[in-house]
Design a protein around this motif. Structure first.
Motif, PDB file in Angstrom:
ATOM      1  N   MET A  28      43.084  36.922  63.073  1.00 16.04           N
ATOM      2  CA  MET A  28      44.141  36.218  63.795  1.00 16.04           C
ATOM      3  C   MET A  28      43.749  34.756  63.990  1.00 16.04           C
ATOM      4  O   MET A  28      42.645  34.445  64.421  1.00 16.04           O
ATOM      5  CB  MET A  28      44.374  36.869  65.150  1.00 16.04           C
ATOM      6  N   GLY A  29      44.642  33.865  63.652  1.00 18.14           N
ATOM      7  CA  GLY A  29      44.393  32.440  63.800  1.00 18.14           C
ATOM      8  C   GLY A  29      43.623  31.825  62.651  1.00 18.14           C
ATOM      9  O   GLY A  29      43.376  30.631  62.649  1.00 18.14           O
ATOM     10  N   LYS A  30      43.216  32.616  61.670  1.00 20.87           N
ATOM     11  CA  LYS A  30      42.483  32.110  60.509  1.00 20.87           C
ATOM     12  C   LYS A  30      43.456  31.945  59.353  1.00 20.87           C
ATOM     13  O   LYS A  30      44.424  32.697  59.224  1.00 20.87           O
ATOM     14  CB  LYS A  30      41.378  33.073  60.112  1.00 20.87           C
ATOM     15  N   PRO A  31      43.190  30.970  58.468  1.00 20.49           N
ATOM     16  CA  PRO A  31      44.078  30.807  57.312  1.00 20.49           C
ATOM     17  C   PRO A  31      43.943  31.978  56.348  1.00 20.49           C
ATOM     18  O   PRO A  31      42.904  32.628  56.267  1.00 20.49           O
ATOM     19  CB  PRO A  31      43.599  29.503  56.678  1.00 20.49           C
ATOM     20  N   ILE A  32      44.991  32.237  55.617  1.00 19.09           N
ATOM     21  CA  ILE A  32      44.983  33.308  54.626  1.00 19.09           C
ATOM     22  C   ILE A  32      44.103  32.849  53.462  1.00 19.09           C
ATOM     23  O   ILE A  32      44.332  31.780  52.897  1.00 19.09           O
ATOM     24  CB  ILE A  32      46.408  33.626  54.134  1.00 19.09           C
ATOM     25  N   PRO A  33      43.076  33.635  53.097  1.00 23.21           N
ATOM     26  CA  PRO A  33      42.186  33.198  52.028  1.00 23.21           C
ATOM     27  C   PRO A  33      42.917  33.104  50.690  1.00 23.21           C
ATOM     28  O   PRO A  33      43.702  33.978  50.330  1.00 23.21           O
ATOM     29  CB  PRO A  33      41.094  34.270  51.987  1.00 23.21           C
ATOM     30  N   GLY A  34      42.647  32.011  49.954  1.00 20.73           N
ATOM     31  CA  GLY A  34      43.232  31.821  48.631  1.00 20.73           C
ATOM     32  C   GLY A  34      44.660  31.351  48.627  1.00 20.73           C
ATOM     33  O   GLY A  34      45.313  31.373  47.586  1.00 20.73           O
ATOM     34  N   ARG A  35      45.166  30.921  49.761  1.00 21.73           N
ATOM     35  CA  ARG A  35      46.575  30.521  49.817  1.00 21.73           C
ATOM     36  C   ARG A  35      46.841  29.232  49.044  1.00 21.73           C
ATOM     37  O   ARG A  35      47.875  29.090  48.413  1.00 21.73           O
ATOM     38  CB  ARG A  35      47.000  30.350  51.267  1.00 21.73           C
ATOM     39  N   ASP A  36      45.905  28.290  49.084  1.00 20.33           N
ATOM     40  CA  ASP A  36      46.095  27.018  48.398  1.00 20.33           C
ATOM     41  C   ASP A  36      45.543  27.012  46.981  1.00 20.33           C
ATOM     42  O   ASP A  36      45.589  25.997  46.296  1.00 20.33           O
ATOM     43  CB  ASP A  36      45.410  25.900  49.206  1.00 20.33           C
ATOM     44  N   VAL A  37      45.006  28.131  46.526  1.00 25.17           N
ATOM     45  CA  VAL A  37      44.431  28.233  45.188  1.00 25.17           C
ATOM     46  C   VAL A  37      45.523  28.636  44.203  1.00 25.17           C
ATOM     47  O   VAL A  37      46.359  29.492  44.513  1.00 25.17           O
ATOM     48  CB  VAL A  37      43.293  29.288  45.191  1.00 25.17           C
ATOM     49  N   PRO A  38      45.542  28.030  42.994  1.00 24.36           N
ATOM     50  CA  PRO A  38      46.554  28.443  42.018  1.00 24.36           C
ATOM     51  C   PRO A  38      46.379  29.914  41.624  1.00 24.36           C
ATOM     52  O   PRO A  38      45.283  30.458  41.680  1.00 24.36           O
ATOM     53  CB  PRO A  38      46.311  27.529  40.817  1.00 24.36           C
ATOM     54  N   TYR A  39      47.452  30.530  41.205  1.00 22.17           N
ATOM     55  CA  TYR A  39      47.451  31.958  40.888  1.00 22.17           C
ATOM     56  C   TYR A  39      46.534  32.243  39.709  1.00 22.17           C
ATOM     57  O   TYR A  39      46.546  31.553  38.701  1.00 22.17           O
ATOM     58  CB  TYR A  39      48.863  32.441  40.574  1.00 22.17           C
ATOM     59  N   ASP A  40      45.736  33.277  39.849  1.00 22.56           N
ATOM     60  CA  ASP A  40      44.836  33.724  38.788  1.00 22.56           C
ATOM     61  C   ASP A  40      45.108  35.201  38.560  1.00 22.56           C
ATOM     62  O   ASP A  40      45.103  35.997  39.500  1.00 22.56           O
ATOM     63  CB  ASP A  40      43.384  33.495  39.220  1.00 22.56           C
ATOM     64  N   GLU A  41      45.318  35.566  37.295  1.00 20.74           N
ATOM     65  CA  GLU A  41      45.642  36.955  36.990  1.00 20.74           C
ATOM     66  C   GLU A  41      44.492  37.901  37.305  1.00 20.74           C
ATOM     67  O   GLU A  41      44.715  39.066  37.607  1.00 20.74           O
ATOM     68  CB  GLU A  41      46.018  37.096  35.521  1.00 20.74           C
TER      69      GLU A  41
END
Length: 158
Positions: A28-41
């Motif tokens: 709670m209150g932490k950013p979602i990991p990998g949200r700003d990273v481009p999509y990787d299959e």
């Protein structure tokens, strides 16, 4: 029918929020990991390797894994104690290489068995240059004293 089901789910969520069941959740209150990273299959593979602390070499095809192991042989055998253990290590690696050469799979990469004698020469040269501390010289023990003879009828002083 779908609207009634959605309304039921929304009502359950709302009542859980009112009871405070969503308070103090982990993350709670932490950013979602990998949200700003481009999509990787293959995001799930990389996250698994990071989570389990596994080397990325596991993703390489067999010939590339073997080639990398051949490159690392001098570092691997450097600390082995005897020539027998060096020969055994190189022999096992050569068995894997020969097995792959008999039934190759994956990309065609030139992999040759390791020259055992060349590895042994490197191993001996490394052992010769390594400074081995001399064993400590034992200090001579003081001469043993003879126990004093006490007369049985004399009382010890004190």
């Amino acid at each position: 029918m779908v609207d009634a089901w959605e309304a039921s789910v929304e009502a359950q969520i709302r009542s859980a929020q009112e009871r405070g069941e969503f308070d103090n959740l982990p993350g709670m209150g932490k950013p979602i990991p990998g949200r700003d990273v481009p999509y990787d299959e293959s995001w799930w593979i990389t996250s698994f390797l990071e989570r389990e602390a596994l080397p990325t070499d596991l993703l390489l095809p067999t010939p590339l894994q073997l080639r990398r192991r051949v490159e690392q042989v001098p570092d691997e055998v450097r600390d082995l104690p005897t020539e027998e253990s060096v020969r055994e290590f190189v022999g096992l690696l050569n068995q894997e290489i020969v097995a792959w050469l008999r039934y190759p799979s994956g990309p065609r990469v030139a992999v040759r068995p390791v020259d055992t004698e060349a590895v042994l020469r490197q191993w001996r040269a490394h052992r010769a240059t390594r400074t081995v501390p001399a064993p400590p010289t034992p200090t001579p023990a003081p001469p043993a004293r003879r126990p004093r003879f006490r007369w049985p009828w004399r009382r010890p002083p004190g």
